[in-house]
Design a protein around this motif. Structure first.
Motif, mmCIF file in Angstrom:
data_model
loop_
_atom_site.group_PDB
_atom_site.id
_atom_site.type_symbol
_atom_site.label_atom_id
_atom_site.label_comp_id
_atom_site.label_asym_id
_atom_site.label_seq_id
_atom_site.Cartn_x
_atom_site.Cartn_y
_atom_site.Cartn_z
ATOM 1 N N PRO A 29 0.802 -1.225 0.000
ATOM 2 C CA PRO A 29 0.000 0.000 0.000
ATOM 3 C C PRO A 29 0.830 1.268 0.000
ATOM 4 N N GLY A 30 2.009 1.228 0.622
ATOM 5 C CA GLY A 30 2.869 2.406 0.625
ATOM 6 C C GLY A 30 4.140 2.188 -0.160
ATOM 7 N N ASP A 31 4.101 1.326 -1.187
ATOM 8 C CA ASP A 31 5.301 0.911 -1.894
ATOM 9 C C ASP A 31 6.081 2.087 -2.449
ATOM 10 N N HIS A 32 5.383 3.068 -3.005
ATOM 11 C CA HIS A 32 6.066 4.214 -3.587
ATOM 12 C C HIS A 32 6.826 5.000 -2.536
ATOM 13 N N MET A 33 6.351 5.007 -1.302
ATOM 14 C CA MET A 33 7.024 5.728 -0.242
ATOM 15 C C MET A 33 8.202 4.941 0.303
ATOM 16 N N MET A 34 8.093 3.611 0.356
ATOM 17 C CA MET A 34 9.089 2.794 1.006
ATOM 18 C C MET A 34 10.342 2.589 0.165
ATOM 19 N N ASN A 35 10.271 2.872 -1.128
ATOM 20 C CA ASN A 35 11.425 2.647 -1.987
ATOM 21 C C ASN A 35 12.656 3.363 -1.445
ATOM 22 N N GLY A 36 13.699 2.583 -1.188
ATOM 23 C CA GLY A 36 14.958 3.157 -0.724
ATOM 24 C C GLY A 36 15.066 3.318 0.774
ATOM 25 N N THR A 37 13.978 3.153 1.526
ATOM 26 C CA THR A 37 14.054 3.273 2.977
ATOM 27 C C THR A 37 14.489 1.945 3.576
ATOM 28 N N LEU A 38 14.696 1.926 4.884
ATOM 29 C CA LEU A 38 15.087 0.685 5.562
ATOM 30 C C LEU A 38 14.075 -0.432 5.340
ATOM 31 N N LEU A 84 11.706 8.104 8.982
ATOM 32 C CA LEU A 84 11.636 8.536 10.377
ATOM 33 C C LEU A 84 10.468 9.487 10.602
ATOM 34 N N LEU A 85 10.241 10.383 9.657
ATOM 35 C CA LEU A 85 9.152 11.345 9.809
ATOM 36 C C LEU A 85 7.788 10.645 9.801
ATOM 37 N N VAL A 86 7.564 9.793 8.804
ATOM 38 C CA VAL A 86 6.253 9.148 8.670
ATOM 39 C C VAL A 86 6.113 7.990 9.644
ATOM 40 N N GLY A 87 7.068 7.064 9.619
ATOM 41 C CA GLY A 87 6.989 5.918 10.516
ATOM 42 C C GLY A 87 7.139 6.306 11.968
#
Length: 412
Positions: free
Chosen positions: A79-88, A237-240
């Motif tokens: 659901p948040g794939d576009h946001m998670m790209n490149g994050t931990l 960090l901001l969103v999670g």
């Protein structure tokens, strides 16, 4: 996938996931499910299987390593794939190990010192409620506390926090049509632009915050974190760092208010029972729903069922946390539960980086609220509440009647 018909997790699932969770647990070890965005997954629901899958190196977090372009269609695999790209959350070792070690050490040291400040912010928010008869606790406490805490940790100017109000909802909401996809992309673009400017400001005028510390680490040795990695880390960090805690506080207060005997027990002995209460709230109705996503890098057997290489896998945390094979009386909310190794924060190498901070904020917020307002109660029937249509579950609003506040204690 399996011989059973696919189980569709639709909008009704976000409002009341428990019938579907029970159905998953009653069925086979692996089930074919369809998410609201139309993407299909192999769902793992049993506790023991979930723990094994979350520690299996053949289960990757980077979709691009596992999925062919054909396998990645038709919807987003997360659901948040576009946001998670490149994050931990979208990294596998060795890059995940390097980045987590760097930020984990910095964050842990800061969380250790955050208790008094979290209490100050909580007291300020509760002070603003005194003299009122009614309030929406999501708007008054559950959202502003975590966003202010993560804002201060990252060094986000206080004046900018109101503009971040909708970020989590837009980025974590289920994408079901072109409009929601367009809104999510626009929010992501604006947020990344904002964070890039904030990082640039930290380079020219560093502060005593976590983002400045990460910028300094990059300047000292650019191999530790690149520009893209730094931006992705700031976004995560901001969103999670606030979204799951918003829902922990909101859903947690709701759960307590709808279980009066457990609430009464907690009020009688908060010092002894509050830490366990937070973990039981996380087990009983945790915020991450439907769960965590992985991608098979090889064929993986789960409970006698082979999940082929290149498959999307959903680990259903809410089901695992109510598995009767692991938790006695799993549908019973029991703040005195002693053996409670829930997986609300995940398990293994990707165990939630902010778990300690979330627990701390939950204890301070819920404990202080119950102490300040001993007559607190719901202002509506529970079935009148609406729930977020997102991968982080919680009530949109939480209307309450506050009652008379507790008289000030000179020792407070």
């Amino acid at each position: 996938m399996t011989g059973e018909a696919p189980l569709t997790l639709d909008a009704g699932f976000t409002a009341d996931p428990f019938p579907a969770l029970a159905e998953l647990l009653a069925g086979g070890p692996v089930r074919h499910v369809v998410l609201p965005d139309g993407s299909e997954h192999w769902a793992v629901s049993r506790y023991a299987d979930a723990v094994r899958v979350l520690t299996d190196p053949r289960m990757g977090s980077e979709a691009r390593r596992a999925l062919t372009p054909a396998g990645a269609a038709p919807g987003r695999s997360h659901p948040g794939d576009h946001m998670m790209n490149g994050t931990l959350m979208d990294r596998d070792p060795p890059s995940h190990t390097r980045l987590r070690r760097l930020v984990g050490r910095m964050l842990a040291a800061r969380v250790e010192r955050m208790g008094p400040r979290i209490q100050e912010i909580t007291d300020e928010l509760l002070d603003a409620l005194e003299g009122q008869q009614h309030a929406d606790l999501v708007e008054a406490l559950a959202f502003p506390l975590p966003i202010r805490v993560i804002g201060e940790l990252l060094g986000v100017p206080h004046r900018d926090l109101p503009g971040l109000r909708r970020i989590g909802g837009d980025l974590l909401g289920f994408v079901t049509d072109q409009r929601s996809a367009r809104d999510a992309r626009a929010t992501l673009s604006r947020t990344r632009e904002y964070l890039a400017l904030l990082i640039a400001a930290k380079r020219s005028r560093p502060g005593h915050d976590l983002l400045s510390e990460l910028v300094a680490a990059q300047a000292a040795d650019g191999r530790r974190i690149s520009d893209d990695e730094l931006l992705a880390m700031a976004l995560l960090l901001l969103v999670g760092g606030h979204e799951t805690t918003v829902q922990l506080i909101g859903t947690g207060v709701l759960t307590l208010l709808t279980h009066p005997r457990q609430l009464a027990a907690l009020r009688r002995d908060p010092a002894a029972l509050l830490p366990g209460t937070i973990d039981e709230l996380l087990r009983f109705d945790g915020p991450t729903s439907p769960g965590l996503f992985r991608y098979t890098l090889d064929d993986v057997e789960v409970g006698g069922v082979t999940i082929p290489r290149g498959s999307r896998v959903l680990i259903v945390l809410g089901a695992a946390n109510r598995d009767p094979r692991r938790f006695p009386h799993p549908d019973l909310f029991d703040i005195g539960r002693q053996d409670n190794p829930h997986v609300a924060f995940g398990h293994g190498a990707h165990f939630c980086l902010g778990a300690r901070l979330a627990r701390l904020e939950g204890r301070v917020a819920i404990g202080s609220l119950l102490k300040r307002f001993p007559d607190l109660r719901l202002a509506v029937e529970p079935d009148e509440l609406t729930w977020r249509f997102a991968s982080v579950r919680g009530p949109d609003t939480l209307p309450v009647e506050l009652g008379a506040p507790r008289p000030a204690d000179p020792g407070d």
